[in-house]
Design a protein around this motif. Structure first.
Motif: not given
Length: 558
Positions: A121-124, A136-137, A94-95, A149-150
């Motif tokens: 609070a978005s993710l990268l 990709y994760h 999130t930073g 969804a993130s």
């Protein structure tokens, strides 16, 4: 579009050249960066790896691929995490400090492993998508909400942290997979790497030339100590001399490498996680060779000195295998022809763990150490060695709990080879760094919610010049442990114990408490710590409906 031709131009760093070109391009016609100019981003995250475990950070464990990344890039010596799994992942993706986004506990608010982020609070991956990135994760998640969804397009996710050989809970693209059958040949580190390779292969087939973000989050070397027989054999007799000798060996190498400038810290024999099993119970369930505290090696019984080296052997074997699997991912990037324009960052989510608990399928005393039927942890003695030269362990905010190796390689963008960077940094800095490299902007709103300014800073200037990015402060709070760093001064407390004060410019190993000599500095930093806590509390609660229950979650979930 302006065409740029550079003939005979002397420059210190290709990164500077690229940034100038990008700036001219943006100013000339307002266009966004072309996909071909954008670097790929790969974050490789280890789980519970000690500061000095890797060879390039003074360790004796064979990590040729990490060492090669360091030789061809940069090693940060003063980079920080948040001391725990879920909070570090929140800060990285999130930073923000985890407390700002309810992913670590604040008094009266709750949060932590079960905390839910604010809508802003978005993710990268969501922040990178407008810049044309595919994300990709593979591996551990430990973030609230589904992976896809993130913002990730594909994910292999393991949520079973108790079994490296036969996980019962894992998903592919958020869809449950069948439990892995015992004896099937599955091993989490290999599986995580293979899924990452498969995603990269698919990306090359579908989106050749377009940038990607890969978040590769290994479970290794997190307990239980499960390792492959061939890797165990490699380190079979390496640790017979014990943790005191190992700490001295690593300390000498760290000094020769120029990574540290302090004296070796002392062992904190009486400091262990509050959730650990008592030593009597450990010996009852595991055997008389188990040890519950980081006592001097000479204080151990013959039975303990015989058994304890096995646990560090397993820890080393797990890290060695992780390095080999990282090598396979690097080979895939090379085969795709994208390795040189890929920013690779390697780090750990927290320091090595002093935890000694038995979960999952329990511990079979008759099973071979490191096999699926066992449940061992390295414990506080070996954890102290893994975190050499620093004090304490995962979940503490002394340097041993929050210091991580950080390796950065980008052949096309970073001219430096094998250099150290002493500029302090924190996980909150990675998101702004990555967004700058990607030519992306921090969102101003998300789903109609205003996004507050991030606390971190881009470290891109540090890639060229050390000590070029200053921070006003770094802040920690986890499980009641508190710390703040302002400049070279650090104030830190172990739970409810009094604050300790250290001058990190000469004593990063936190051996000489200066609190009594500088009471005014203690007061100043304590007030600053409290002020920032209240700022974080305000941000974390401003979107909560009044009267919403705020429960604490102190149970160890990782």
């Amino acid at each position: 579009m302006i065409r740029l031709v550079f003939c005979g131009l002397k420059h210190r760093n290709f990164l500077l050249l690229v940034r100038v070109a990008f700036t001219i391009c943006l100013v000339s016609d307002g266009a966004t960066l072309t996909a071909a100019a954008k670097p790929n981003i790969v974050i490789i995250l280890a789980d519970d790896m000690g500061y000095s475990d890797a060879g390039c950070y003074g360790g004796e464990i064979e990590t040729p691929n990490l060492d090669r990344l360091a030789k061809n890039g940069l090693r940060f010596t003063s980079f920080y995490n948040t001391a725990r799994c879920w909070s570090s992942r929140a800060a990285l993706l999130t930073g923000y400090y985890a407390q700002q986004v309810r992913r670590d506990e604040l008094p009266g608010i709750g949060g932590g492993a079960n905390g839910k982020r604010p809508a802003w609070a978005s993710l990268l991956p969501a922040m990178l998508r407008p810049a044309g990135y595919h994300s990709y994760h593979s591996g551990k998640w430990h973030v609230d909400g589904p992976v896809l969804a993130s913002g990730f397009e594909h994910s292999y996710c393991i949520t079973d942290f108790d079994r490296h050989f036969n996980p019962r809970q894992h998903t592919l693209d958020d869809q449950p997979l069948a439990p892995v059958k015992p004896g099937s040949g599955y091993y989490s580190t290999t599986a995580i790497a293979q899924h990452a390779i498969d995603m990269l292969t698919s990306h090359q087939a579908a989106y050749r030339g377009q940038p990607f973000f890969l978040y590769l989050a290994f479970l290794s070397p997190h307990f239980p100590l499960h390792a492959l027989p061939e890797d165990i054999k490699r380190y079979q007799d390496r640790y017979l001399a014990g943790w005191d000798t190992l700490r001295e060996e690593r300390f000498e190498r760290l000094k020769k490498l120029g990574i540290i400038n302090c004296s070796l810290s002392h062992l904190d024999a009486d400091v262990i996680p509050w959730w650990n099993l008592p030593e009597t119970e450990l010996q009852e369930k595991i055997g008389p060779g188990e040890v519950g505290q980081a006592v001097p090696w000479t204080a151990l019984t013959d039975e303990q000195r015989k058994f304890q080296p096995t646990k560090m052997t397993l820890h080393a074997a797990m890290i060695h295998r992780m390095d080999l699997e990282i090598g396979r991912v690097l080979d895939q990037l090379k085969n795709m022809g994208v390795l040189n324009n890929t920013v690779i960052l390697f780090l750990s989510d927290n320091g090595a763990s002093a935890e000694e608990i038995i979960r999952g399928d329990g511990h079979d005393r008759n099973a071979a150490p490191g096999s699926a039927g066992t449940f061992l942890s390295i414990g506080p003695g070996w954890s102290s060695a893994a975190n050499t030269p620093f004090r304490l362990h995962k979940s503490w905010v002394h340097e041993g709990g929050i210091s991580t190796p950080l390796i950065v390689q980008w052949p096309d963008g970073v001219a430096a080879r094998g250099e150290l960077r002493h500029n302090p940094g924190h996980l909150i800095d990675l998101a702004p760094t990555i967004l700058e490299l990607a030519g992306a902007k921090w969102p101003e709103t998300v789903h109609g919610h205003a996004v507050p300014p991030p606390p971190g800073k881009s470290l891109v200037p540090v890639f060229t010049h050390d000590d070029s990015v200053a921070h006003d402060y770094f802040w920690w709070f986890h499980d009641g442990n508190r710390a703040i760093r302002v400049g070279d001064w650090k104030l830190v407390a172990d739970h409810k114990k009094p604050f300790e004060l250290y001058d990190l410019s000469t004593d990063r190993c936190e051996s000489h408490d200066l609190a009594a000599q500088h009471p005014d500095k203690v007061k100043e930093l304590e007030e600053a710590w409290t002020r920032h806590m209240e700022e974080f509390r305000k941000l974390a609660t401003e979107d909560l409906p009044s009267g919403e229950p705020r429960k604490s979650d102190r149970a160890p979930k990782d």
